[in-house]
Design an enzyme around this catalytic site. Structure first.
Site, mmCIF file in Angstrom:
data_model
loop_
_atom_site.group_PDB
_atom_site.id
_atom_site.type_symbol
_atom_site.label_atom_id
_atom_site.label_comp_id
_atom_site.label_asym_id
_atom_site.label_seq_id
_atom_site.Cartn_x
_atom_site.Cartn_y
_atom_site.Cartn_z
ATOM 1 N N SER A 18 0.839 -1.199 0.000
ATOM 2 C CA SER A 18 0.000 0.000 0.000
ATOM 3 C C SER A 18 0.873 1.246 0.000
ATOM 4 O O SER A 18 2.073 1.185 0.297
ATOM 5 C CB SER A 18 -0.934 0.023 1.226
ATOM 6 O OG SER A 18 -0.177 0.147 2.420
ATOM 7 N N ASP A 275 12.698 2.938 2.145
ATOM 8 C CA ASP A 275 11.810 3.093 3.302
ATOM 9 C C ASP A 275 12.470 2.680 4.612
ATOM 10 O O ASP A 275 12.220 3.297 5.658
ATOM 11 C CB ASP A 275 10.483 2.361 3.091
ATOM 12 C CG ASP A 275 10.625 0.914 2.630
ATOM 13 O OD1 ASP A 275 11.748 0.363 2.704
ATOM 14 O OD2 ASP A 275 9.612 0.330 2.187
ATOM 15 N N THR A 276 13.350 1.682 4.569
ATOM 16 C CA THR A 276 14.021 1.287 5.801
ATOM 17 C C THR A 276 14.972 2.364 6.295
ATOM 18 O O THR A 276 15.131 2.565 7.509
ATOM 19 C CB THR A 276 14.787 -0.036 5.604
ATOM 20 O OG1 THR A 276 13.906 -1.008 5.049
ATOM 21 C CG2 THR A 276 15.336 -0.562 6.921
ATOM 22 N N THR A 297 6.239 -5.903 5.645
ATOM 23 C CA THR A 297 6.253 -7.008 4.690
ATOM 24 C C THR A 297 7.541 -7.815 4.834
ATOM 25 O O THR A 297 7.543 -9.037 4.803
ATOM 26 C CB THR A 297 6.129 -6.471 3.256
ATOM 27 O OG1 THR A 297 4.907 -5.745 3.142
ATOM 28 C CG2 THR A 297 6.138 -7.593 2.249
ATOM 29 N N GLY A 448 4.801 -1.660 11.156
ATOM 30 C CA GLY A 448 3.539 -2.345 11.425
ATOM 31 C C GLY A 448 3.655 -3.474 12.418
ATOM 32 O O GLY A 448 2.733 -3.722 13.203
#
Length: 514
Positions: A18, A275-276, A297, A448
């Site tokens: 997403s 993103d990390t 993920t 998450g």
């Protein structure tokens, strides 16, 4: 509730499943956020033709139609993703008239090919199976140990260097004049400027790990002309202002005539576009004796260091040295993550009875917590778990192959997944300690997975260390803080410790004791 801070920053955070647009602003030493948009990111399965037999050269396979066979490729639906994020930015502009900066982060390794500024087809998705052939091609030309000494990367079949080698055989690279990573592609469409942000470039396998410059020889070995690689840019540097056309679509700025320039207030700023890298900025470290797990993920498990670790032991352990914000090194290992859980849920939803289909994740997690018997521990990083598909059956197959009783029923499968992830975290952290000589006293879980109480508790139990869970929105937080520093909303000379102080003051965490 209205934010007490002027919302001047927008984070575009594109994950594997997403994407989101989140506004942010700084007031009284705290970061305030407002979620604006969320949209799906679903890969496409499309028929393609591939050579019936492939040779070991680059671009030299016979491409006649008679020698090709139908297959199915996995692609990123980048055009739909861009349309959705532009809609999100339009809402952000309406909600924040004082918007000054946009930062973009996404998953790593994937790229688009441009020719004269135009995209040459949809980008392949990293979970596409083509890359395994690229591994053979590259390793035929450079020894894996030499490759690690130069790029410092964990071996993953989908690293960009291997994707490009597979791409070269199709002849498509011959048509391209730029290879642009996904967040840089989005930034190009917004600004008209092509750059390659350093933290994401470091995941390609094409960057000299100790010099942070493109390795032209490695690019050539992969079959890519080094001129295809864009100019590098560091987090915090401006990429460019919105183009006039984009600004007009977003209703951003006053554009009274065709010769007007976009409103200079809104600039796309380079952040940790992997993103990390952005997530690690937001890990609320209080000591260097800390490990991080960026849990989504994927699970990215490792330490933040000043220099890369390029020992043969690190290569054998399959650890990676990726670039971090402010010149740091993310010494980590990619471990599978909640992908196993989400794919299992997807399979059950599609193939189970109506009663089973109605069971949501929280219900299954509660049932998994009540499982009292021993469940099997499997290797979550086994290659069979990388492609989309029937994870419960693959887990059962792995167990039978290793003469272990497979888990029975959804609750046992969920518990087995989480126990296996926690055990993989323990093994990875202990290996990182051995490779670096650094003792880990506390484990931080962000993303998450920090909301998954059972996973956090199991991690504390199996590692024997306290687990600090949160913040959940670490990637967006790190993205926003790098922007805030770049435009002067926090002291421009602030270091990572200063930014992490803002994180600790702004967001609650939960501590789990072993």
């Amino acid at each position: 509730m209205e934010s007490p801070a002027p919302l001047t920053l927008a984070a575009v955070d594109l994950g594997a499943t997403s994407g989101r647009v989140i506004l942010g602003g700084i007031a009284e030493g705290r970061l305030h956020m407002k979620h604006i948009a969320r949209f799906p990111n679903s890969p496409l399965h499309l028929t393609e033709t591939v050579p019936a037999t492939a040779d070991s050269g680059f671009g030299s396979a016979d491409r006649s139609a008679a020698e090709h066979t139908p297959a199915e490729g996995l692609y990123s639906n980048i055009s739909s993703l861009y349309a959705a994020l532009e809609d999100g930015l339009r809402e952000a502009v309406r909600a924040a008239p004082g918007l000054r900066s946009i930062g973009i982060d996404s998953w790593a390794v994937d790229y688009g090919l441009l020719r004269r500024g135009r995209l040459l087809g949809l980008p392949h998705h990293y979970r596409d199976t083509r890359s395994s052939h690229g591994v053979d091609l590259v390793h035929a030309r450079i020894d894996p140990a030499d490759l690690y000494a130069r790029n410092g990367l964990q071996h993953l079949d989908f690293n960009t260097v291997f994707q490009l080698a597979a791409e070269a055989e199709t002849g498509l690279l011959d048509l391209a004049d730029a290879v642009v990573l996904i967040p840089d592609l989005i930034a190009y469409w917004l600004t008209g400027t092509i750059r390659a942000e350093l933290t994401n470039a470091s995941t390609t396998g094409l960057l000299r790990v100790e010099e942070t410059t493109w390795d032209s020889e490695l690019a050539s070995l992969a079959g890519a002309d080094p001129v295809l690689l864009p100019e590098l840019i560091a987090p915090g540097q401006p990429i460019g202002a919105l183009t006039e056309a984009v600004a007009a679509r977003l209703s951003a700025g006053s554009l009274p005539s065709a010769t007007s320039t976009p409103d200079p207030r809104i600039t796309v700023t380079a952040v940790g576009s992997h993103d990390t890298a952005s997530a690690v900025v937001a890990v609320p470290f209080t000591t260097e004796n800390s490990a991080f797990i960026s849990s989504g993920t994927w699970s990215l498990v490792g330490l933040e260091l000043d220099r890369p670790v390029l020992s043969e032991a690190a290569r054998d352990a399959n650890f990676t040295n990726e670039g971090g914000v402010d010149g740091t090194v993310r010494f980590l290992k990619n471990v599978s993550g909640l992908w196993l859980l989400s794919e299992s849920m997807r399979h059950w939803h599609r193939h189970s009875t109506d009663a089973q289909r109605s069971a949501d994740l929280q219900t299954l997690l509660s049932e998994a917590e009540r499982v009292t018997g021993e469940v099997p521990i499997f290797d979550p990083s086994d290659d069979r778990f990388t492609p989309p598909g029937d994870m419960p059956t693959r887990i059962a197959d792995w167990c039978r192959e290793h003469e272990i009783r497979p888990p029975e029923g959804p609750a046992e499968i969920v518990r087995s997944i989480l126990e296996s992830l926690a055990e993989a975290y323990r093994e990875t952290i202990e290996t990182a300690e051995e490779l670096t000589g650094r003792q880990v006293d506390v484990v931080h879980i962000v993303g998450g997975g920090s909301q998954n109480t059972l996973l956090c508790r199991l991690t504390a139990e199996r590692t024997g260390r306290p687990v600090v869970a949160g913040p959940v929105e670490a990637t967006a937080i790190g993205n926003l803080l790098v922007q805030a520093r770049a435009i002067g909303e926090v002291e421009p000379n602030s270091d990572l410790a200063d930014l992490r102080r803002i994180v600790r003051d702004s967001f609650p965490v939960i501590r789990y004791e072993p």
